[in-house]
Every structure is written in structure tokens, then in C-alpha cells.
Design a protein around this motif. Structure first.
Motif, PDB file in Angstrom:
ATOM      1  N   UNK A  54      33.631  33.129  32.329  1.00 52.38           N
ATOM      2  CA  UNK A  54      35.030  32.779  32.589  1.00 52.38           C
ATOM      3  C   UNK A  54      35.583  31.778  31.583  1.00 52.38           C
ATOM      4  N   UNK A  55      34.769  31.404  30.599  1.00 51.75           N
ATOM      5  CA  UNK A  55      35.246  30.406  29.634  1.00 51.75           C
ATOM      6  C   UNK A  55      36.328  30.957  28.713  1.00 51.75           C
ATOM      7  N   UNK A 351      40.773  27.391  34.251  1.00 55.44           N
ATOM      8  CA  UNK A 351      39.774  26.347  34.518  1.00 55.44           C
ATOM      9  C   UNK A 351      40.412  24.974  34.338  1.00 55.44           C
ATOM     10  N   UNK A 352      40.222  24.094  35.331  1.00 60.50           N
ATOM     11  CA  UNK A 352      40.889  22.792  35.295  1.00 60.50           C
ATOM     12  C   UNK A 352      39.901  21.666  35.520  1.00 60.50           C
ATOM     13  N   UNK A 397      38.666  22.624  39.434  1.00 55.00           N
ATOM     14  CA  UNK A 397      38.748  23.962  40.005  1.00 55.00           C
ATOM     15  C   UNK A 397      38.644  24.938  38.834  1.00 55.00           C
ATOM     16  N   UNK A 398      37.838  25.982  38.994  1.00 51.82           N
ATOM     17  CA  UNK A 398      37.617  26.956  37.922  1.00 51.82           C
ATOM     18  C   UNK A 398      37.761  28.360  38.502  1.00 51.82           C
ATOM     19  N   UNK A 399      37.616  29.356  37.658  1.00 50.43           N
ATOM     20  CA  UNK A 399      37.620  30.737  38.126  1.00 50.43           C
ATOM     21  C   UNK A 399      36.194  31.163  38.445  1.00 50.43           C
ATOM     22  N   UNK A 403      36.875  36.049  39.356  1.00 50.56           N
ATOM     23  CA  UNK A 403      38.197  35.738  38.839  1.00 50.56           C
ATOM     24  C   UNK A 403      39.102  35.019  39.814  1.00 50.56           C
ATOM     25  N   UNK A 404      38.559  34.576  40.963  1.00 48.02           N
ATOM     26  CA  UNK A 404      39.356  33.849  41.953  1.00 48.02           C
ATOM     27  C   UNK A 404      39.150  32.345  41.774  1.00 48.02           C
ATOM     28  N   UNK A 405      40.166  31.524  42.068  1.00 49.67           N
ATOM     29  CA  UNK A 405      39.999  30.062  41.939  1.00 49.67           C
ATOM     30  C   UNK A 405      38.962  29.530  42.916  1.00 49.67           C
ATOM     31  N   UNK A 406      38.142  28.622  42.468  1.00 50.05           N
ATOM     32  CA  UNK A 406      37.166  27.961  43.339  1.00 50.05           C
ATOM     33  C   UNK A 406      37.854  26.841  44.108  1.00 50.05           C
TER      34      UNK A 406
END
Length: 543
Positions: A54-55, A351-352, A397-399, A403-406
Motif C-alpha cells: 500500500x506504499x 496513509x497518514x 491511519x493507513x490503508x 484498500x480500506x482505512x485502518x
């Protein structure tokens, strides 16, 4: 994060913490960021990670000055390198070069590693060091003006929309006439020619260039050069494919662009970084979703890229960010608050990692509320958490792999294994000169391009004009001599003598000269050649 802040968040014991951690339990390869913070405690058994696949969905690292953003970049970069993924880092403050050297153990690192359950051991990454145009320590990175293109150059010259369109017209003319714009003196020569008496006629078919606009562009170029920017444009042009290399042991190379020497020219380096991305964009093939990125690109001080940007420039950035993902490249924007990044771009950052924010002023409080609204619904009181985070802590929070937000997770980050600070300048210099790329890019080359061609044509035209003037004078003298001869003939008496042969006219003498032939050949060379350009108007490289 302080205990008091954590205790003020919704409690719930291990249940909510385990639920959050479950969102980060990925099956495939992942980067380990650190341990979950919940209920006033750091929980090392609950790992917070980012899936490697997901990077290339891009990301944002944000936070106030001094909250640990640079160390977060270092932590992510060294893990990417270990996974065989090349990384690009912009070293604006001069403190990222330590990524190439093993870290120095100390009590703080030992304590942090114990808190987050990290098996810490010192390790450096294979690295290359670059510098814009060779200003500073690094392998020189240069771009030709033609490759840079009118859109990016307009941004760095701070031109308005009308002036940007005029600059595009100038590039179009140079492309069509085979006038290579290698460095800034080439561009200045073309602009000056197009507003000269001879050059104005060249633009009649495609639109004119006002003297006022040309003057603005020339003055902007002069000011740009006085800042030392002439060093950044020229040849040999840097091949951005160099950023995609791996070391012999399979680790990804970390490319560090050393920028301390130009940190007082933020518009320049931010725009130059965009050129690197644009060049990669139209050179790389489509690969779709991949198990690991081909390159992860960290765009530090990202707000500088968007400040004062035209609508067309922002659209080009948005399109590049949207499409470059399918070419296997991930981009992380690094800045202070999410509001520094336009909404259309921010929406593509999956990704945050949000470090602490301050709320000392009304504007700070407004920015804090805006940041909270950009996160998914959370079990945390994010306004309170974000102002209470300590150095090296962040809200993440990442994907997920699907592909869904964690779930949002307050996290105590691990410590980088590489040196958290700059390497010794002498060591840096040795590393630069030992690189196999140094011999390829170190020395600038100034070949024949637009400046030399236009100068040659002007010299030829001046010579032709001088020759014409001399021929005209010779014709006058010949005519006078002919008249004198005729009068002398009449005085001599007998007729039938052959009249003197008339000399060739001025036009015949000039057109028949070798100088005129050379000039015509120069002007006609490569007529009609046009360079295709990408989203940003950057020229497609012919490698």
C-alpha cells in the motif's frame, strides 16, 4: 503522549485497544511503525504497521516543527530499503545524511526500543547523495530547460497566467525550429530574438509575444540567475532512472538530495522535485497494483510546492499524483498541517502519520479542527490527543491490504537504526566521489544549442549586411568608373570598342556568397521538429 492526556480519552481497557490493533494485523510484508498508545500506556504487543503493497497509495507525514517528522521519514526509509524498495529523500536541513551510517546507541534509544518492543540494532542504508546543480555536497543533478518545460519554469519564475502562456509559446517556437534550450542563456537568446525586428515575423502564424511580457520574462530569468539557478540547468541531464536502483545485496538505494545550500530558494527546490516526479511519470511503464513499490518519494516542505501555484499547475500535480500510483511510485508529502495540501491531492493520500499540532493561536485552533475532520471516526478525542502527543508519537491511519482505512491509532514510534543526524562532511564527500555516477555527472557540458545557433545566425546576418553594404559601395564605384570609361571612350575617337562588363548586382553578390549559403542552411536545420510533452509540459527524454 502524557498519561493525563491518555486518561482523558475514552476508556475501555483491552477491548478497544485489541480492536484497533486487529486493524493492523496484516498477512503480507509490512513496515513496523511502533506500538499502540491507549489508556495512558504504551502497549508493545499491539503493533502499528503499514502494508508494503500500500506504499504506492501515497501518504502524508504532518506535524508541528520539532515533533519528529524527520525521524519518521528515516524510520520508514530504512525499512523500505531493507525490503528492496528504493527511496528518495530531500534533505533540506542537512540532517538526513545519517541514514547511510549505523546509529549510535544511547540511553534514550535503548529506553524507546524497550517501550515499543523494538529489537533495535544499529544499521545504515546504501545511499547516494545528490545536489542541485552541484551546489553543495553531492552528485550534480541538472535538467535542460527544454526538459523542465514551460509549466514548471513558470512556477519557479513566479509568472502569471498570461506570462505562462507566452512562455509556452516560446517553448513551442524553439521546439519547432530545432533550437535546443539546454540552459538559461539559450532561453534568454530565444526570447530576445522573438521580440527583435527579425524575430517578430516568426510568431505571426501562431500568436505574438508582447515586448512587455518578454521584458518580464527576461527580468525574471536575470533575477533567477542571480540566485545561482543557472547551475541547475544544463547537461549532462540527470537520468531519473538512477533513483530506481538497488544495491548489490538487494537492498533499495536511498537517494538523498542535499539541499542546505539552496534552502533560501524554496520555490526552486520544490519545483525541481516536481520535475523529478514528472520525468519519472512519463518514463515508467504502467504496472498496476504491485506487491511492493518501485520507488517511494518523500516530498519534504510540501507546502512550498503549492504556495502561489496557478490553477493549471495544481491540476497537473493532482493528475500526476493520481496516475503515478499505477506506475509503482508512492509519494509521501511532508508538511506541518494537512491544510497545506490542496483537497484534491489530500484525498489521494491513503496513509497518514500525524505528529503533534499546537493550538497557541486562533489560527492554530482552526487548523487543529480542520485536521481532525480529515481522519476517520475514532475512539479517541483527537483534538486533545493531537495537542498532547510527545516527540516521536503520532496518530496513524493507513490503508489495509484490502484498500480500506485502518482504525485511527495513537502510536509511539520506534527509533531509526541509522544515525539520527548528519554524517561527517569529509565522509559525505568521500562517498560522493566514490560513487560510479560521479564521473558521469560531475562535469558540466556546454554544447551547441539555441544561444550558439542564434548568435551564429546574428553574426552571419550582420556579416551579410556588411557584405551587402560593401557590395553596394563597390557597385557605385563601378558605375562611376563605367561612366568615366564611357566618357574617356568618346574622347578617344574610334567607335566599336567593347563596353566594360557590368559588375554583378548587390543581391547577386550576397546570395551567391558562401556566408549567405551557410546562414540559410543554419536557419533551415531541423525545421518542423517538435518535442512531445507530458502533463507538466516536460519534454519526453530520448534515452
Amino acid at each position: 503522549m502524557s498519561d493525563s492526556t491518555l486518561e482523558s480519552t475514552p476508556s475501555g481497557g483491552a477491548g478497544p485497544a485489541a480492536e484497533i490493533a486487529a486493524g493492523y494485523a496484516f498477512d503480507g510484508p509490512a513496515l513496523d511503525l511502533g506500538a499502540l498508545l491507549w489508556g495512558g500506556a504504551c502497549l508493545p504487543e499491539h503493533r502499528i504497521r503499514i502494508p508494503l503493497a500500500m506504499l504506492n497509495r501515497h501518504g502524508l507525514v504532518a506535524g508541528a516543527t520539532g515533533t519528529g517528522k524527520t525521524k519518521t521519514l528515516q524510520l520508514i526509509a530504512e525499512q523500505l530499503s531493507a525490503q528492496g524498495v528504493p527511496v528518495f529523500l530531500a534533505d533540506i536541513k542537512g540532517d538526513v545524511s545519517g541514514v547511510s551510517a549505523p546509529g549510535a546507541p544511547n540511553d534514550r534509544i535503548t529506553a524507546r526500543a524497550a517501550e515499543v518492543g523494538q529489537e533495535w540494532r544499529p544499521a545504515g542504508c546504501p545511499a547516494e547523495f545528490y545536489a542541485l546543480g552541484g551546489l553543495g555536497s553531492g552528485i550534480p543533478v541538472r535538467a535542460s530547460v527544454t526538459s523542465f518545460g514551460p509549466v514548471l519554469l513558470s512556477k519557479v519564475l513566479q509568472l502569471n497566467r498570461t506570462q505562462e502562456q507566452s512562455l509556452g509559446l516560446i517553448f513551442h517556437y524553439a521546439d519547432a525550429k530545432g533550437l535546443e534550450l539546454v540552459d538559461l542563456k539559450d532561453l534568454r537568446a530565444v526570447v530576445a530574438f522573438l521580440v527583435s525586428d527579425r524575430g517578430k515575423a516568426e510568431l505571426k502564424g501562431i500568436g505574438g509575444l508582447s515586448t512587455v511580457t518578454a521584458g518580464v520574462i527576461l527580468r525574471a530569468l536575470t533575477a533567477f540567475e542571480q540566485q545561482g539557478a543557472a547551475e541547475f540547468f544544463g547537461e549532462p541531464e540527470f537520468d531519473t532512472g538512477e533513483l530506481l536502483r538497488t544495491a548489490p545485496d538487494g537492498r533499495g538505494l536511498v537517494s538523498v538530495l542535499e539541499l542546505p545550500a539552496v534552502q533560501d530558494r524554496p520555490q526552486l527546490f520544490s519545483t525541481f522535485l516536481m520535475w523529478l516526479l514528472a520525468d519519472l511519470f512519463h518514463d515508467l511503464p504502467e504496472v498496476g497494483d504491485v506487491d511492493r513499490p518501485k520507488l517511494v518519494f518523500f516530498f519534504d516542505e510540501a507546502h512550498l510546492l503549492f504556495d502561489g501555484a496557478s490553477k493549471a499547475f495544481l491540476q497537473a500535480i493532482t493528475q500526476t499524483v493520481r496516475l503515478i500510483r499505477s506506475k509503482g511510485v508512492g509519494i509521501f508529502f511532508v508538511t506541518q498541517t494537512p491544510k497545506d495540501v490542496p483537497g484534491d491531492v489530500l484525498a489521494q493520500l491513503g496513509n497518514r502519520v500525524q505528529h503533534a499540532l499546537r493550538a497557541f493561536t486562533p489560527d492554530d485552533a482552526k487548523a487543529l479542527k480542520a485536521t481532525v475532520r480529515t481522519f476517520p471516526v475514532s475512539a479517541y478525542d483527537l483534538e486533545e490527543v493531537l495537542t498532547g502527543l510527545g516527540t516521536g508519537e503520532a496518530v496513524v491511519t493507513v490503508l489495509s491490504e484490502k484498500g480500506a482505512p485502518t482504525p485511527v491509532a495513537a502510536t509511539r514510534l520506534g527509533a531509526p537504526r541509522s544515525l539520527m543526524g548528519p554524517v561527517d562532511p569529509a565522509d559525505l564527500d568521500r562517498a560522493v566521489k566514490a560513487s560510479p555516477l560521479y564521473a558521469r555527472y560531475a562535469e558540466a557540458v556546454d554544447r551547441e544549442s539555441a544561444y550558439e545557433k542564434i548568435s551564429a545566425e546574428q553574426a552571419a546576418a550582420e556579416a551579410a549586411a556588411l557584405a551587402a553594404a560593401q557590395a553596394a559601395e563597390a557597385e557605385k564605384q563601378a558605375a562611376r568608373a563605367g561612366k568615366e570609361a564611357a566618357r574617356a571612350g568618346k574622347r578617344a575617337g574610334p567607335a566599336g570598342r567593347r563596353a566594360p562588363e557590368e559588375p554583378p548586382s548587390v543581391v547577386e553578390q550576397v546570395v551567391g556568397s558562401g556566408l549567405f549559403t551557410s546562414l540559410a542552411r543554419s536557419v533551415g536545420t531541423q525545421l518542423g521538429r517538435e518535442i512531445s510533452r507530458s502533463i507538466f509540459g516536460t519534454a519526453r527524454r530520448r534515452r
